[in-house]
Structure formats: structure tokens, C-alpha cells
Design an enzyme around this catalytic site. Structure first.
Site, PDB file in Angstrom:
ATOM      1  N   GLU A  18       0.959  -1.284  -0.220  1.00  0.00           N
ATOM      2  CA  GLU A  18       0.056   0.017  -0.036  1.00  0.00           C
ATOM      3  C   GLU A  18       0.774   1.287  -0.110  1.00  0.00           C
ATOM      4  OE1 GLU A  18      -3.462   0.794   2.565  1.00  0.00           O
ATOM      5  OE2 GLU A  18      -2.056   2.100   3.468  1.00  0.00           O
ATOM      6  N   THR A  49      -3.895   4.873  -1.471  1.00  0.00           N
ATOM      7  CA  THR A  49      -4.888   5.355  -0.651  1.00  0.00           C
ATOM      8  C   THR A  49      -5.365   6.664  -1.117  1.00  0.00           C
ATOM      9  OG1 THR A  49      -3.368   6.718   0.757  1.00  0.00           O
ATOM     10  CG2 THR A  49      -3.747   4.422   1.555  1.00  0.00           C
ATOM     11  N   TYR A  50      -6.852   6.972  -0.571  1.00  0.00           N
ATOM     12  CA  TYR A  50      -7.575   8.017  -1.215  1.00  0.00           C
ATOM     13  C   TYR A  50      -7.552   8.925   0.006  1.00  0.00           C
ATOM     14  CZ  TYR A  50     -11.091  10.425  -3.889  1.00  0.00           C
ATOM     15  OH  TYR A  50     -11.883  11.324  -4.514  1.00  0.00           O
ATOM     16  N   ALA A  52     -10.031  10.673   2.353  1.00  0.00           N
ATOM     17  CA  ALA A  52     -11.510  11.293   2.421  1.00  0.00           C
ATOM     18  C   ALA A  52     -11.495  12.649   2.723  1.00  0.00           C
ATOM     19  CB  ALA A  52     -11.892  10.213   3.471  1.00  0.00           C
ATOM     20  N   GLY A 109     -14.260   5.448   4.102  1.00  0.00           N
ATOM     21  CA  GLY A 109     -13.477   6.546   4.304  1.00  0.00           C
ATOM     22  C   GLY A 109     -13.685   6.915   5.800  1.00  0.00           C
ATOM     23  N   ALA A 127     -19.751   1.385   2.130  1.00  0.00           N
ATOM     24  CA  ALA A 127     -18.775   0.849   0.964  1.00  0.00           C
ATOM     25  C   ALA A 127     -19.632   0.183   0.187  1.00  0.00           C
ATOM     26  CB  ALA A 127     -17.724   0.349   1.834  1.00  0.00           C
ATOM     27  N   LYS A 167     -21.001  -7.521   1.967  1.00  0.00           N
ATOM     28  CA  LYS A 167     -20.038  -6.578   1.138  1.00  0.00           C
ATOM     29  C   LYS A 167     -19.356  -7.804   0.088  1.00  0.00           C
ATOM     30  CE  LYS A 167     -17.258  -4.085   3.545  1.00  0.00           C
ATOM     31  NZ  LYS A 167     -16.374  -3.114   4.103  1.00  0.00           N
ATOM     32  N   GLN A 177      -7.686  -4.707   7.619  1.00  0.00           N
ATOM     33  CA  GLN A 177      -6.886  -3.918   8.485  1.00  0.00           C
ATOM     34  C   GLN A 177      -5.817  -4.598   9.124  1.00  0.00           C
ATOM     35  OE1 GLN A 177      -5.913  -1.126   9.278  1.00  0.00           O
ATOM     36  NE2 GLN A 177      -7.946  -0.291   9.542  1.00  0.00           N
TER      37      GLN A 177
END
Ligand code: FAD
Length: 291
Positions: A18, A49-50, A52, A109, A127, A167, A177
Site C-alpha cells: 500500500e 490510498t485516497y 477522504a 473513508g 462501502a 459486501k 486492517q
């Protein structure tokens, strides 16, 4: 290449990373150096990553395309529902698809650790809604976040597992995580199987590199740092190099124990630190070759 196909076709576990998009000129330089190093080893995919809070959104897009075109590092673009309208999400997904990007990690996020940018709940609140959009309208391979110890906002572990199963019935894979007990991962897989889900779940691994960072990340994610890990690292609190060395060993042992359990891959949260990540890969691969 799509991650689900990669997992299916690979005769070994995947090694992935990541990365964070850079925010400043200094972090951009650091990332450029890291990318040069990462491109010298075999890495199956890199997720980006993005923010939020919105501060690095365009940087994520640029980095995803850069990894794909310049570095041949199969990218997985993170995207969050937070602070976005459905139309904005559609436009971002369309841009990726039109640029040949095949993989997405769909997330709700979290507000940024340092409070940068502007954070609010988006038009989609889960999500799962983004997973459905990305799959149905854009035919992307979509991953989701899994929380072995349960998400801090969830009502209970059972509740969290039911939502994850929902999901994953739609998504193609999950990345967890970070966690430090292999049993937490095994219980997650077991619980999902009981709920009728057997999609690949790639464990996320974070090497503890400093006590303060570890504690902050653990608090945010709801991850518990087991007593034996704290005891093992505590003597090095005042000695950054020794702490990093001991933390790297913790990560290597965790990866090897997970690989022994037949995980589909290991995903390293690099925090853009190439040297620690390459040491982990080197040591893990060396250990596997010696067996
Ligand atoms: P969701 O799946 O929407 O779940 C959030 C919570 O709601 C959970 O507690 C779940 O049990 C509960 N829930 C879900 N559906 C329902 C329902 N129908 N009813 C009631 N409760 C429900 N954050 C970022 O901002 N940017 C990133 O790039 C980023 N990358 C990440 C990468 C990984 C591998 C992981 C594990 C996390 C990442 N995160 C990132 C953090 C993530 O955004 C947070 O954990 C966030 O708080 C939850 O995201 P989610 O996608 O799991 O949310």
C-alpha cells in the site's frame, strides 16, 4: 490484471504493497525514491490510498496512472464514499475505466489522522453501495476492507461479520486492517465461511516502526496490540533503529505464520518506507526458499 484473476492463476501467495499519494514536494521526492526501489523487486500489485478529506484526491489518480504506465506496478485505486455525491463517484470510476485501470478498493473513508481537508458523510453511506456501482456499471474488479477484530463503529463482532459477508458476496476480494494475532485472521475466515462466503481475504501487515505511530494507528483502527508484542518492543522505545529492526522482525514472523496458513497473499502497509518493506519481503522470501 484483475486481482481475483491474479490470485486464481498464481501458484504462490501474492506480495503486495500500500502506498500513500504525496502531499508535499518532500514527500513526492521520498515516494519517487521508494518507487525506484520497489521497481527492483517482484510486487504483484500496489494499492494507493485516497484521502477522504479531499486533500490528495487528484494525487491518488495521478499516482495510480503513473504506477500503471511508468512502473508496471499493477495498481489498485482506493476510493471512498465519504464527502462525495453519487455523480462524483461515477465520474471518478469512469475516468479509471477509460484509462484502463481494472482494480478498485471500495471504502467508506475515515477523517484524515491530521484533520487535513474537509470530511463529511457522502451520498452513499456504506462501502457496499460503491462496490455495487463499480461492479455493475464499470465492470471493475473490486476489493473491500475487512476488520479482523471488528470495525470500531460496529455494534458487535457478529454484526460486523454480517456486513462484511454482505459486501464480499458482491465484491471480489478483501484486504484486512492490520492485526498482530494470526487467530484473529483465522476466526474472520471461519466466520465468513459460516456465512457462506469464501472470497479471498488478503491480510494487511504493518511493521511497527515507532511506538507513537503504532499506538495512534491502533487506536484509530480498533486494532489491539498484544501484550507480548508491546513487551518485545518496549525496550527499544528510545532507540529508533533498534525499534525498527525489532518491528520488522515482528512483521516477518507474522507474514510467515500467515503464509503457513495458506493466505492468498500478504499486503504490506508501507507508509511509503521502501527499505523496511523490502527487508520484510527479502526475509520472508529467503525463509520460504530455505524450506
Ligand atoms: P463499511 O463497509 O461501510 O462499514 C463501516 C461500518 O459500518 C462497519 O462498522 C460496519 O460493520 C458497519 N456497517 C456496514 N454496513 C452496515 C449496515 N447496513 N448497517 C449497519 N452497520 C453497517 N480510509 C480512507 O479514508 N482512505 C483509504 O484509502 C483507506 N484505505 C483503507 C485500506 C484498508 C485495507 C482498510 C482495512 C481500511 C482503509 N481505510 C481507508 C479505512 C476505512 O475507510 C475505515 O475503516 C472506515 O471507517 C470504514 O470503511 P469500510 O469500507 O470498512 O466501511
Amino acid at each position: 490484471m484483475k486481482i481475483d484473476e491474479l490470485i486464481e492463476q498464481s501458484s504462490r501467495a501474492l506480495f503486495s504493497i500500500e502506498l500513500w499519494p504525496p502531499r508535499t514536494v518532500t514527500s513526492e521526492k521520498k515516494l519517487a525514491e521508494a518507487l525506484e526501489l520497489f521497481s527492483t523487486v517482484e510486487i504483484d500489485f500496489a494499492s494507493i490510498t485516497y484521502g477522504a478529506g479531499g486533500s490528495t484526491r487528484d494525487n491518488t489518480h495521478e499516482l495510480v496512472l503513473k504506477l500503471d504506465r511508468q512502473f508496471n506496478l499493477n495498481p489498485v485505486a482506493h476510493l471512498v464514499t465519504a464527502s462525495h455525491s453519487e455523480d462524483e463517484l461515477r465520474s471518478i470510476l469512469g475516468r479509471y475505466r477509460d484509462n484502463g485501470i481494472e482494480n478498485l478498493l471500495a471504502l467508506r473513508g475515515d477523517p484524515p489522522i491530521d484533520g487535513a481537508g474537509h470530511f463529511e458523510v457522502g451520498e452513499f453511506t456504506r462501502a457496499l453501495q460503491l462496490v455495487e456501482l463499480a461492479k455493475e456499471e464499470f465492470s471493475l474488479c473490486v476489493g473491500v476492507a475487512a476488520h479482523p477484530e471488528g470495525h470500531p463503529d460496529s455494534m458487535s463482532l457478529d454484526d460486523d461479520r454480517r456486513h462484511l459477508a454482505e459486501k464480499l458476496k458482491v465484491a471480489d476480494f478483501a484486504i484486512t486492517q492490520f492485526f498482530y494475532r494470526v487467530d484473529d485472521y483465522l476466526k474472520l475466515i471461519d466466520d465468513l465461511e459460516k456465512l457462506g462466503v469464501s472470497k479471498p481475504v488478503i491480510p494487511g501487515v504493518m511493521a511497527p516502526t515507532a511506538f507513537s505511530t503504532l499506538q495512534k494507528m491502533a487506536q484509530l483502527s480498533g486494532t489491539e496490540i498484544p501484550r507480548d508484542i508491546v513487551d518485545r518492543l518496549a525496550p527499544y522505545e528510545a532507540s529508533p533503529d533498534d525499534f525498527k529492526k525489532a518491528g520488522t522482525e515482528v512483521a516477518v514472523e507474522l507474514c510467515l505464520a500467515l503464509l503457513d496458513e495458506g493466505v492468498p497473499g500478504v499486503h504490506i502497509f508501507t507508509m511509503n518506507q521502501a527499505s523496511t518493506t523490502l527487508e520484510i519481503f527479502d526475509s520472508v522470501k529467503g525463509n520460504l526458499n530455505r524450506r
